[in-house]
Design a protein around this motif. Sequence first.
Motif, short mmCIF file in Angstrom:
data_model
loop_
_atom_site.label_atom_id
_atom_site.label_comp_id
_atom_site.label_asym_id
_atom_site.label_seq_id
_atom_site.Cartn_x
_atom_site.Cartn_y
_atom_site.Cartn_z
N LYS A 2 0.83 -1.21 0.00
CA LYS A 2 0.00 0.00 0.00
C LYS A 2 0.86 1.25 0.00
O LYS A 2 0.56 2.22 -0.69
N SER A 3 1.94 1.22 0.77
CA SER A 3 2.83 2.38 0.81
C SER A 3 3.44 2.64 -0.56
O SER A 3 3.54 3.79 -0.99
N GLU A 4 3.86 1.58 -1.22
CA GLU A 4 4.45 1.73 -2.55
C GLU A 4 3.42 2.31 -3.53
O GLU A 4 3.76 3.17 -4.35
N LYS A 31 -7.14 11.00 4.14
CA LYS A 31 -5.90 11.77 4.26
C LYS A 31 -4.96 11.14 5.29
O LYS A 31 -3.78 10.94 5.02
N ASN A 32 -5.47 10.80 6.45
CA ASN A 32 -4.63 10.19 7.48
C ASN A 32 -4.10 8.83 7.02
O ASN A 32 -2.95 8.49 7.29
N TRP A 33 -4.92 8.07 6.34
CA TRP A 33 -4.50 6.78 5.81
C TRP A 33 -3.35 6.97 4.83
O TRP A 33 -2.33 6.31 4.91
N MET A 34 -3.53 7.91 3.89
CA MET A 34 -2.51 8.18 2.89
C MET A 34 -1.21 8.64 3.55
O MET A 34 -0.14 8.12 3.24
N LEU A 35 -1.31 9.59 4.46
CA LEU A 35 -0.11 10.10 5.12
C LEU A 35 0.61 9.01 5.91
O LEU A 35 1.84 9.01 5.98
N SER A 36 -0.14 8.08 6.48
CA SER A 36 0.49 7.01 7.24
C SER A 36 1.29 6.06 6.35
O SER A 36 2.16 5.34 6.82
N ASN A 67 1.59 20.71 2.38
CA ASN A 67 2.46 20.85 3.54
C ASN A 67 2.53 19.55 4.33
O ASN A 67 3.60 19.16 4.79
N GLU A 68 1.39 18.88 4.48
CA GLU A 68 1.37 17.62 5.22
C GLU A 68 2.11 16.52 4.45
O GLU A 68 2.83 15.71 5.05
N ILE A 69 1.93 16.47 3.15
CA ILE A 69 2.64 15.49 2.32
C ILE A 69 4.14 15.74 2.39
O ILE A 69 4.93 14.81 2.60
N ALA A 70 4.54 17.00 2.24
CA ALA A 70 5.97 17.33 2.29
C ALA A 70 6.57 16.97 3.64
O ALA A 70 7.67 16.39 3.70
N ALA A 71 5.87 17.28 4.70
CA ALA A 71 6.38 16.98 6.04
C ALA A 71 6.51 15.46 6.25
O ALA A 71 7.52 14.99 6.80
N SER A 72 5.51 14.71 5.82
CA SER A 72 5.56 13.25 5.96
C SER A 72 6.69 12.65 5.14
O SER A 72 7.42 11.77 5.62
N ALA A 73 6.85 13.13 3.92
CA ALA A 73 7.91 12.62 3.05
C ALA A 73 9.29 12.96 3.62
O ALA A 73 10.19 12.13 3.63
#
Length: 80
Positions: A2-4, A31-36, A67-73
Motif C-alpha cells: 500500500k505504501s508503494e 488523508k490520514n491513511w494516505m499520510l500514514s 504541507n502535510e505530504i511534504a512533512a511526511s515525506a
Amino acid sequence: MKSEAVIRLLADKWEALPELERIIAKNPLLKNWMLSHINTTLDTDDLFNVEKLAISQCPSSGKSLCNEIAASAHKAATSN
C-alpha cells in the motif's frame, strides 16, 4: 504494498492532486491513511521527489495538504 502504491501515485501522477483533494474532502479519513503510508519503507529518492513536488508544484487550493505530504515525506526520508 500500500505504501508503494501511495508513493507511486504521488510521484508519478502529481498532476492529479486536485482530484485527490476532492476525494479527501468527501472522505476525510483517507488523508490520514494516505499520510500514514508515506513512511520509511519507501525509497528515499521517491520520498525526496514527493517532498520537492509538494513544495514546488502545489496547486494554490492544496497548500495544507501539500504541507502535510511534504512533512511526511521529509520525515520518512530523513529517518532512513
